[in-house]
Design a protein around this motif. Sequence first.
Motif, PDB file in Angstrom:
ATOM      1  N   ASP A   4       0.860  -1.187   0.000  1.00 40.37           N
ATOM      2  CA  ASP A   4       0.000   0.000   0.000  1.00 40.37           C
ATOM      3  C   ASP A   4       0.897   1.239   0.000  1.00 40.37           C
ATOM      4  OD1 ASP A   4      -1.821   2.022   0.334  1.00 40.37           O
ATOM      5  OD2 ASP A   4      -2.733   1.201   2.140  1.00 40.37           O
ATOM      6  N   LEU A   5       1.138   1.798  -1.190  1.00 35.42           N
ATOM      7  CA  LEU A   5       2.046   2.932  -1.317  1.00 35.42           C
ATOM      8  C   LEU A   5       1.491   4.217  -0.712  1.00 35.42           C
ATOM      9  CD1 LEU A   5       3.558   2.361  -4.868  1.00 35.42           C
ATOM     10  CD2 LEU A   5       4.600   1.912  -2.638  1.00 35.42           C
ATOM     11  N   SER A   6       0.193   4.250  -0.413  1.00 37.28           N
ATOM     12  CA  SER A   6      -0.356   5.450   0.221  1.00 37.28           C
ATOM     13  C   SER A   6       0.189   5.616   1.648  1.00 37.28           C
ATOM     14  CB  SER A   6      -1.885   5.415   0.242  1.00 37.28           C
ATOM     15  OG  SER A   6      -2.348   4.402   1.116  1.00 37.28           O
ATOM     16  N   ARG A   7       0.725   4.540   2.207  1.00 38.57           N
ATOM     17  CA  ARG A   7       1.306   4.596   3.556  1.00 38.57           C
ATOM     18  C   ARG A   7       2.826   4.756   3.531  1.00 38.57           C
ATOM     19  NH1 ARG A   7      -1.207  -0.683   5.945  1.00 38.57           N
ATOM     20  NH2 ARG A   7       0.956  -1.152   5.563  1.00 38.57           N
ATOM     21  N   ALA A   8       3.399   4.859   2.345  1.00 40.08           N
ATOM     22  CA  ALA A   8       4.858   4.937   2.220  1.00 40.08           C
ATOM     23  C   ALA A   8       5.393   6.254   2.779  1.00 40.08           C
ATOM     24  CB  ALA A   8       5.261   4.801   0.751  1.00 40.08           C
ATOM     25  N   TRP A  59       8.540   8.315   2.104  1.00 40.53           N
ATOM     26  CA  TRP A  59       9.606   8.399   1.117  1.00 40.53           C
ATOM     27  C   TRP A  59      10.818   9.131   1.685  1.00 40.53           C
ATOM     28  CZ3 TRP A  59       9.167   5.490  -3.071  1.00 40.53           C
ATOM     29  CH2 TRP A  59       7.887   5.060  -3.421  1.00 40.53           C
ATOM     30  N   ARG A  60      12.011   8.615   1.372  1.00 36.56           N
ATOM     31  CA  ARG A  60      13.267   9.217   1.815  1.00 36.56           C
ATOM     32  C   ARG A  60      14.175   9.430   0.609  1.00 36.56           C
ATOM     33  NH1 ARG A  60      14.822   4.896   6.392  1.00 36.56           N
ATOM     34  NH2 ARG A  60      12.698   4.431   6.925  1.00 36.56           N
ATOM     35  N   LYS A  61      14.824  10.582   0.590  1.00 38.46           N
ATOM     36  CA  LYS A  61      15.807  10.869  -0.447  1.00 38.46           C
ATOM     37  C   LYS A  61      17.194  10.810   0.194  1.00 38.46           C
ATOM     38  CE  LYS A  61      15.428  14.864  -2.670  1.00 38.46           C
ATOM     39  NZ  LYS A  61      15.361  15.925  -3.679  1.00 38.46           N
ATOM     40  N   SER A  62      18.177  10.396  -0.558  1.00 37.20           N
ATOM     41  CA  SER A  62      19.531  10.265  -0.054  1.00 37.20           C
ATOM     42  C   SER A  62      20.034  11.577   0.531  1.00 37.20           C
ATOM     43  CB  SER A  62      20.470   9.833  -1.185  1.00 37.20           C
ATOM     44  OG  SER A  62      21.817   9.927  -0.778  1.00 37.20           O
ATOM     45  N   THR A  63      20.784  11.463   1.611  1.00 35.37           N
ATOM     46  CA  THR A  63      21.407  12.651   2.196  1.00 35.37           C
ATOM     47  C   THR A  63      22.491  13.198   1.277  1.00 35.37           C
ATOM     48  OG1 THR A  63      22.978  11.262   3.401  1.00 35.37           O
ATOM     49  CG2 THR A  63      20.969  11.921   4.562  1.00 35.37           C
ATOM     50  N   PHE A 113      10.339   1.981   2.535  1.00 34.33           N
ATOM     51  CA  PHE A 113      10.218   0.609   3.030  1.00 34.33           C
ATOM     52  C   PHE A 113       8.800   0.470   3.561  1.00 34.33           C
ATOM     53  CE2 PHE A 113      14.606   1.862   3.148  1.00 34.33           C
ATOM     54  CZ  PHE A 113      15.271   0.761   2.650  1.00 34.33           C
ATOM     55  N   VAL A 114       7.980  -0.302   2.855  1.00 35.78           N
ATOM     56  CA  VAL A 114       6.557  -0.377   3.199  1.00 35.78           C
ATOM     57  C   VAL A 114       6.029  -1.795   2.963  1.00 35.78           C
ATOM     58  CG1 VAL A 114       5.848   0.467   0.917  1.00 35.78           C
ATOM     59  CG2 VAL A 114       4.298   0.720   2.824  1.00 35.78           C
ATOM     60  N   ASP A 115       5.322  -2.315   3.934  1.00 34.30           N
ATOM     61  CA  ASP A 115       4.647  -3.620   3.833  1.00 34.30           C
ATOM     62  C   ASP A 115       5.584  -4.747   3.404  1.00 34.30           C
ATOM     63  OD1 ASP A 115       2.261  -2.393   4.568  1.00 34.30           O
ATOM     64  OD2 ASP A 115       1.678  -1.996   2.496  1.00 34.30           O
ATOM     65  N   SER A 169      12.462  11.176  -7.876  1.00 31.01           N
ATOM     66  CA  SER A 169      12.068  12.307  -7.035  1.00 31.01           C
ATOM     67  C   SER A 169      11.511  13.475  -7.845  1.00 31.01           C
ATOM     68  CB  SER A 169      13.245  12.782  -6.180  1.00 31.01           C
ATOM     69  OG  SER A 169      14.300  13.251  -6.999  1.00 31.01           O
ATOM     70  N   LYS A 170      11.864  13.563  -9.125  1.00 29.05           N
ATOM     71  CA  LYS A 170      11.339  14.634  -9.977  1.00 29.05           C
ATOM     72  C   LYS A 170       9.916  14.343 -10.445  1.00 29.05           C
ATOM     73  CE  LYS A 170      14.467  14.408 -13.144  1.00 29.05           C
ATOM     74  NZ  LYS A 170      15.173  13.202 -12.833  1.00 29.05           N
ATOM     75  N   ASN A 171       9.544  13.069 -10.480  1.00 29.66           N
ATOM     76  CA  ASN A 171       8.226  12.648 -10.967  1.00 29.66           C
ATOM     77  C   ASN A 171       7.579  11.683  -9.976  1.00 29.66           C
ATOM     78  OD1 ASN A 171       8.310  13.972 -13.621  1.00 29.66           O
ATOM     79  ND2 ASN A 171      10.011  12.582 -13.991  1.00 29.66           N
ATOM     80  N   PRO A 172       7.298  12.128  -8.766  1.00 31.77           N
ATOM     81  CA  PRO A 172       6.791  11.212  -7.741  1.00 31.77           C
ATOM     82  C   PRO A 172       5.408  10.625  -8.051  1.00 31.77           C
ATOM     83  CG  PRO A 172       6.701  13.472  -6.969  1.00 31.77           C
ATOM     84  CD  PRO A 172       7.448  13.489  -8.273  1.00 31.77           C
ATOM     85  N   GLU A 173       4.680  11.242  -8.974  1.00 26.30           N
ATOM     86  CA  GLU A 173       3.354  10.725  -9.309  1.00 26.30           C
ATOM     87  C   GLU A 173       3.427   9.531 -10.257  1.00 26.30           C
ATOM     88  OE1 GLU A 173       4.746  13.427 -12.342  1.00 26.30           O
ATOM     89  OE2 GLU A 173       4.527  13.765 -10.209  1.00 26.30           O
TER      90      GLU A 173
END
Length: 74
Positions: free
Chosen positions: A11-15, A17-21, A35-37, A45-49
């Motif tokens: 379920d990606l709605s609960r994700a 999201w982290r971007k590298s430091t 990391f989900v389910d 990251s430029k096109n998250p949709e």
Amino acid sequence: MSINIKGLDVDLSRAVWRKSTRSGPWTDNCVEVAFVDGAIAVRDSKNPEQRALIFTPGEWDAFVGGAKDGEFDL
């Protein structure tokens, strides 16, 4: 909305999201990871949709191990 992929219900709605430091204002080639389910999701990251790539823990471990060993170095 949950999807079933590679035997995992994700379920990606609960994700969370982290971007590298190591990402910064000097590059636009960044990905985000969640990391989900019991799965690992990766998206641009430029096109998250757009659709995320989904990996099993074994696939992710193989990728991270290869990166650490220099398998992808040019």
